[in-house]
Design a protein around this motif. Sequence first.
Motif, PDB file in Angstrom:
ATOM      1  N   GLY B  42     -68.127  25.167 -24.596  1.00  0.00           N
ATOM      2  CA  GLY B  42     -69.292  25.838 -24.005  1.00  0.00           C
ATOM      3  C   GLY B  42     -68.857  26.885 -22.992  1.00  0.00           C
ATOM      4  O   GLY B  42     -69.372  28.008 -22.975  1.00  0.00           O
ATOM      5  N   GLY B  43     -67.889  26.531 -22.156  1.00  0.00           N
ATOM      6  CA  GLY B  43     -67.412  27.483 -21.158  1.00  0.00           C
ATOM      7  C   GLY B  43     -66.824  28.717 -21.817  1.00  0.00           C
ATOM      8  O   GLY B  43     -67.125  29.858 -21.433  1.00  0.00           O
ATOM      9  N   ASN B  44     -66.046  28.482 -22.867  1.00  0.00           N
ATOM     10  CA  ASN B  44     -65.475  29.602 -23.603  1.00  0.00           C
ATOM     11  C   ASN B  44     -66.536  30.464 -24.254  1.00  0.00           C
ATOM     12  O   ASN B  44     -66.446  31.682 -24.256  1.00  0.00           O
ATOM     13  CB  ASN B  44     -64.554  29.059 -24.686  1.00  0.00           C
ATOM     14  N   PHE B  45     -67.530  29.777 -24.787  1.00  0.00           N
ATOM     15  CA  PHE B  45     -68.620  30.486 -25.439  1.00  0.00           C
ATOM     16  C   PHE B  45     -69.296  31.420 -24.442  1.00  0.00           C
ATOM     17  O   PHE B  45     -69.524  32.602 -24.719  1.00  0.00           O
ATOM     18  CB  PHE B  45     -69.634  29.475 -25.991  1.00  0.00           C
ATOM     19  N   ALA B  46     -69.562  30.871 -23.249  1.00  0.00           N
ATOM     20  CA  ALA B  46     -70.234  31.672 -22.219  1.00  0.00           C
ATOM     21  C   ALA B  46     -69.347  32.854 -21.814  1.00  0.00           C
ATOM     22  O   ALA B  46     -69.821  33.988 -21.686  1.00  0.00           O
ATOM     23  CB  ALA B  46     -70.563  30.806 -21.011  1.00  0.00           C
ATOM     24  N   ASP B  47     -68.060  32.600 -21.652  1.00  0.00           N
ATOM     25  CA  ASP B  47     -67.154  33.682 -21.248  1.00  0.00           C
ATOM     26  C   ASP B  47     -67.106  34.793 -22.289  1.00  0.00           C
ATOM     27  O   ASP B  47     -67.172  35.974 -21.966  1.00  0.00           O
ATOM     28  CB  ASP B  47     -65.726  33.134 -21.077  1.00  0.00           C
ATOM     29  N   ASP B  48     -66.968  34.375 -23.562  1.00  0.00           N
ATOM     30  CA  ASP B  48     -66.773  35.373 -24.620  1.00  0.00           C
ATOM     31  C   ASP B  48     -68.071  36.037 -25.048  1.00  0.00           C
ATOM     32  O   ASP B  48     -68.153  37.257 -25.183  1.00  0.00           O
ATOM     33  CB  ASP B  48     -66.188  34.701 -25.867  1.00  0.00           C
ATOM     34  N   TRP B  49     -69.045  35.211 -25.305  1.00  0.00           N
ATOM     35  CA  TRP B  49     -70.204  35.722 -26.040  1.00  0.00           C
ATOM     36  C   TRP B  49     -71.447  35.927 -25.189  1.00  0.00           C
ATOM     37  O   TRP B  49     -72.495  36.290 -25.710  1.00  0.00           O
ATOM     38  CB  TRP B  49     -70.515  34.798 -27.226  1.00  0.00           C
ATOM     39  N   LEU B  50     -71.373  35.676 -23.875  1.00  0.00           N
ATOM     40  CA  LEU B  50     -72.504  35.963 -22.978  1.00  0.00           C
ATOM     41  C   LEU B  50     -72.013  36.889 -21.880  1.00  0.00           C
ATOM     42  O   LEU B  50     -71.711  36.428 -20.793  1.00  0.00           O
ATOM     43  CB  LEU B  50     -73.065  34.685 -22.359  1.00  0.00           C
ATOM     44  N   GLU B  52     -69.825  39.443 -22.973  1.00  0.00           N
ATOM     45  CA  GLU B  52     -68.700  40.363 -22.924  1.00  0.00           C
ATOM     46  C   GLU B  52     -68.346  40.939 -24.304  1.00  0.00           C
ATOM     47  O   GLU B  52     -68.194  42.139 -24.469  1.00  0.00           O
ATOM     48  CB  GLU B  52     -67.497  39.633 -22.354  1.00  0.00           C
ATOM     49  N   ARG B  53     -68.246  40.074 -25.289  1.00  0.00           N
ATOM     50  CA  ARG B  53     -67.808  40.557 -26.596  1.00  0.00           C
ATOM     51  C   ARG B  53     -68.963  40.941 -27.513  1.00  0.00           C
ATOM     52  O   ARG B  53     -68.733  41.248 -28.683  1.00  0.00           O
ATOM     53  CB  ARG B  53     -66.989  39.477 -27.290  1.00  0.00           C
ATOM     54  N   VAL B  54     -70.167  40.857 -27.000  1.00  0.00           N
ATOM     55  CA  VAL B  54     -71.294  41.195 -27.865  1.00  0.00           C
ATOM     56  C   VAL B  54     -71.183  42.630 -28.375  1.00  0.00           C
ATOM     57  O   VAL B  54     -71.231  42.865 -29.580  1.00  0.00           O
ATOM     58  CB  VAL B  54     -72.638  40.919 -27.154  1.00  0.00           C
ATOM     59  N   PRO B  55     -71.014  43.620 -27.472  1.00  0.00           N
ATOM     60  CA  PRO B  55     -70.918  44.996 -28.008  1.00  0.00           C
ATOM     61  C   PRO B  55     -69.623  45.255 -28.770  1.00  0.00           C
ATOM     62  O   PRO B  55     -69.627  46.038 -29.722  1.00  0.00           O
ATOM     63  CB  PRO B  55     -71.007  45.869 -26.752  1.00  0.00           C
ATOM     64  N   THR B  56     -68.524  44.612 -28.379  1.00  0.00           N
ATOM     65  CA  THR B  56     -67.250  44.965 -29.014  1.00  0.00           C
ATOM     66  C   THR B  56     -67.014  44.240 -30.331  1.00  0.00           C
ATOM     67  O   THR B  56     -66.353  44.758 -31.220  1.00  0.00           O
ATOM     68  CB  THR B  56     -66.069  44.650 -28.071  1.00  0.00           C
ATOM     69  N   ASP B  57     -67.536  43.022 -30.486  1.00  0.00           N
ATOM     70  CA  ASP B  57     -67.263  42.274 -31.714  1.00  0.00           C
ATOM     71  C   ASP B  57     -68.509  41.825 -32.478  1.00  0.00           C
ATOM     72  O   ASP B  57     -68.577  41.992 -33.684  1.00  0.00           O
ATOM     73  CB  ASP B  57     -66.402  41.040 -31.387  1.00  0.00           C
ATOM     74  N   LEU B  58     -69.476  41.266 -31.730  1.00  0.00           N
ATOM     75  CA  LEU B  58     -70.647  40.742 -32.445  1.00  0.00           C
ATOM     76  C   LEU B  58     -71.455  41.865 -33.093  1.00  0.00           C
ATOM     77  O   LEU B  58     -71.768  41.803 -34.290  1.00  0.00           O
ATOM     78  CB  LEU B  58     -71.542  39.928 -31.494  1.00  0.00           C
ATOM     79  N   LEU B  59     -71.769  42.900 -32.299  1.00  0.00           N
ATOM     80  CA  LEU B  59     -72.618  43.957 -32.853  1.00  0.00           C
ATOM     81  C   LEU B  59     -71.971  44.672 -34.038  1.00  0.00           C
ATOM     82  O   LEU B  59     -72.638  44.905 -35.053  1.00  0.00           O
ATOM     83  CB  LEU B  59     -73.044  44.943 -31.763  1.00  0.00           C
ATOM     84  N   LEU B 197     -61.189  39.117 -42.098  1.00  0.00           N
ATOM     85  CA  LEU B 197     -59.941  38.366 -42.014  1.00  0.00           C
ATOM     86  C   LEU B 197     -58.742  39.223 -42.405  1.00  0.00           C
ATOM     87  O   LEU B 197     -57.607  38.891 -42.115  1.00  0.00           O
ATOM     88  CB  LEU B 197     -60.008  37.109 -42.899  1.00  0.00           C
ATOM     89  N   VAL B 198     -59.003  40.302 -43.121  1.00  0.00           N
ATOM     90  CA  VAL B 198     -57.916  41.192 -43.526  1.00  0.00           C
ATOM     91  C   VAL B 198     -58.248  42.608 -43.051  1.00  0.00           C
ATOM     92  O   VAL B 198     -59.341  43.097 -43.297  1.00  0.00           O
ATOM     93  CB  VAL B 198     -57.750  41.218 -45.067  1.00  0.00           C
ATOM     94  N   GLY B 199     -57.305  43.197 -42.368  1.00  0.00           N
ATOM     95  CA  GLY B 199     -57.428  44.609 -42.006  1.00  0.00           C
ATOM     96  C   GLY B 199     -58.614  44.930 -41.131  1.00  0.00           C
ATOM     97  O   GLY B 199     -59.285  45.934 -41.325  1.00  0.00           O
ATOM     98  N   ALA B 200     -58.910  44.060 -40.151  1.00  0.00           N
ATOM     99  CA  ALA B 200     -60.010  44.365 -39.246  1.00  0.00           C
ATOM    100  C   ALA B 200     -59.482  44.550 -37.839  1.00  0.00           C
ATOM    101  O   ALA B 200     -58.432  44.018 -37.478  1.00  0.00           O
ATOM    102  CB  ALA B 200     -61.040  43.233 -39.267  1.00  0.00           C
ATOM    103  N   SER B 201     -60.182  45.313 -37.037  1.00  0.00           N
ATOM    104  CA  SER B 201     -59.755  45.491 -35.652  1.00  0.00           C
ATOM    105  C   SER B 201     -60.815  44.968 -34.685  1.00  0.00           C
ATOM    106  O   SER B 201     -60.634  44.974 -33.487  1.00  0.00           O
ATOM    107  CB  SER B 201     -59.481  46.974 -35.384  1.00  0.00           C
ATOM    108  N   ASN B 202     -61.949  44.535 -35.207  1.00  0.00           N
ATOM    109  CA  ASN B 202     -62.955  43.900 -34.364  1.00  0.00           C
ATOM    110  C   ASN B 202     -63.829  43.010 -35.232  1.00  0.00           C
ATOM    111  O   ASN B 202     -63.611  42.914 -36.442  1.00  0.00           O
ATOM    112  CB  ASN B 202     -63.811  44.961 -33.639  1.00  0.00           C
ATOM    113  N   GLY B 203     -64.770  42.324 -34.603  1.00  0.00           N
ATOM    114  CA  GLY B 203     -65.665  41.456 -35.354  1.00  0.00           C
ATOM    115  C   GLY B 203     -65.483  39.996 -34.977  1.00  0.00           C
ATOM    116  O   GLY B 203     -64.432  39.607 -34.459  1.00  0.00           O
ATOM    117  N   VAL B 204     -66.513  39.209 -35.249  1.00  0.00           N
ATOM    118  CA  VAL B 204     -66.467  37.795 -34.870  1.00  0.00           C
ATOM    119  C   VAL B 204     -65.399  37.063 -35.682  1.00  0.00           C
ATOM    120  O   VAL B 204     -64.616  36.272 -35.132  1.00  0.00           O
ATOM    121  CB  VAL B 204     -67.845  37.135 -35.100  1.00  0.00           C
TER     122      VAL B 204
END
Lengths: 254, 303
Positions: B42-50, B52-59, B197-204
């Motif tokens: 949960g702590g990791n989830f909050a750090d990463d996905w609340l 910070e990484r929403v614009p860089t990976d999730l979106l 999983l192959v040849g990506a530079s961002n994403g969940v």
Amino acid sequence: MLVVSDLSKTYAPGGEPAMAGLDFTVGEREFVCIVGSSGCGKTTMLRCLSGLIPPTEGSIELEGRAVQGPPEDMAYVFQDYSRSLLPWQTVAGNVSFPLKYKGLSKAEAAAATEEALAAVGLADRGRSYPWQLSGGMQQRVAIARALAYKPRILLMDEPFASVDAQTRAELEDLLLDIWRRFEITVLFVTHDIDEAVYLSQRVLVLHKPAHVFEAIDVDLPAERDQMDTKKLPRFGELRSRVLASLRAPDTTSA
Amino acid sequence: MIRARLGDWALALVVPLLLLVGYDLWARGAGDFFFPPLSVIGGNFADDWLFERVPTDLLPSLARMLAGYAIAVAIGVVAGMVLGSLRTLAIALDPVLQFLRALPPPTLIPVSLLVFGAGDSAKIFLIALGALWPVLLNTVDGVRGVDPTVLDMARSYRIPARARLLRVVLPAALPRIFAGARTALAIAIILMVVSELVGASNGVGHTVQLAQRGFNIPEMWAGTVLLGLVGFAFNALFVAVERRALGWHHGSTGRGGAPTRRTRLRRERPRPVLTPTRTAVAVESAAAGPAPTEGSVPDARRQ
Ligand SMILES: Nc1ncnc2c1ncn2[C@@H]1O[C@H](COP(=O)(O)OP(=O)(O)OP(=O)(O)O)[C@@H](O)[C@H]1O
Ligand SMILES: [Mg+2]
């Protein structure tokens, strides 16, 4: 108005014909009822007349023109009335659906829809969906759609088969009224001999495969009344004649 | 009514909560490196996905997924309407379509990387290709399954061909189209991850893979949980849209609303629709191969 000559239809090549050598003529503004045993080809005949399926042989002329596809100014009330309604449209939507493509404006279509629904006694059900109605009500929606279309010729395939006796009598009188007021031609298929005699000016008795076994002129007074007309001795005689003709062994068969 | 709903909700929450609590108790006791307790995840989830990484990976992930999905639905519906209406074309194209749909989309990753490079296009292509088949084949079946009486009605009232297609055939086929689109959505989400999983530079998916390689186990789990939530949310959204668009269908087939004479009649006829169980099967097998759909293209139900 409608000239049917030597019409035949065989569905499967080399199979049994569903219609063989059908010949008859319908005059302008005539009301003709068609009776025949189940499976004798009545629906097949209407489908050919409406241009939905091509006959195997013979020709159909409507107002001097050969029928090749669905003609203008014709409306067809299907035997499978409930399956001919669009379940994603409301009752009013179903009735007005063909009107737009006939060139009516929105307001005209709405007025025609309202009038037709009121005529079949469904004025307050316009916003319902067909599947929320009973079978008899759905049948009336299909009839209202045909009436709103204001055709010059109306084909009806057992349109009153699933309504109660009282509604049926009302719809019969409604149809007669519309037939007179709008000066249309009606071809009406039914299993009910009383209904056939009561409504029509002429009854065509079909035998299987569909051909006219006998055409019986209904020489009853033009004004029809559910009580009085059916009490006339002549009405009883005509009924018996139609019944006898239906049961007669076929001598004209090709 | 509302109270009953709340009761259902509460009931539906019981099992997930028990599972979570059970997992947490077990993980705390076991102290397994690979299965950290909930609080850590949960702590990791909050750090990463609340957040910070929403614009860089999730979106970026979601954008590619939605783009691929939209392309699949658009092409699938249009091509399906055409193939469903033109029997000859459907027969002619059937072998090719069957072959293409039998190709597991991940096997196309190398080719698409060569053709499109390592950017977004390769990933969108992969998602679109995988999600296309259920939409296409269900649309074809839906168009074929339109009640002939309705088509006769439209013809007898001289409805022009275009309006017949758009206002009769399309709505009538819509329940099947939605069934296909729902399967396709699950496939699109899976391929969203697979494509990263192959040849990506961002994403969940990329993030999860990096975390796993770096033995950052809580971060890996946080990404996995996020993917689960994404799938859940999109499915819920889809159901809401479907309920709006197909309200008439659920009504007319008696799901919700009192059964009428007609709905009883309708129920007697078998309705070949992808059921939720089959959708679930599709989800499981999608990454590995083609989605199950009914029948092959040319088996015309009627002429
Ligand atoms: N699409 C079709 N393909 C093959 N045969 C058909 C088709 N439609 C009807 N038939 C056959 O043609 C014959 C006449 O059928 P039709 O539906 O015209 O009868 P009907 O007089 O309308 O009967 P009913 O009074 O029961 O409605 C039947 O033997 C039927 O099996
Ligand atoms: Mg019939």
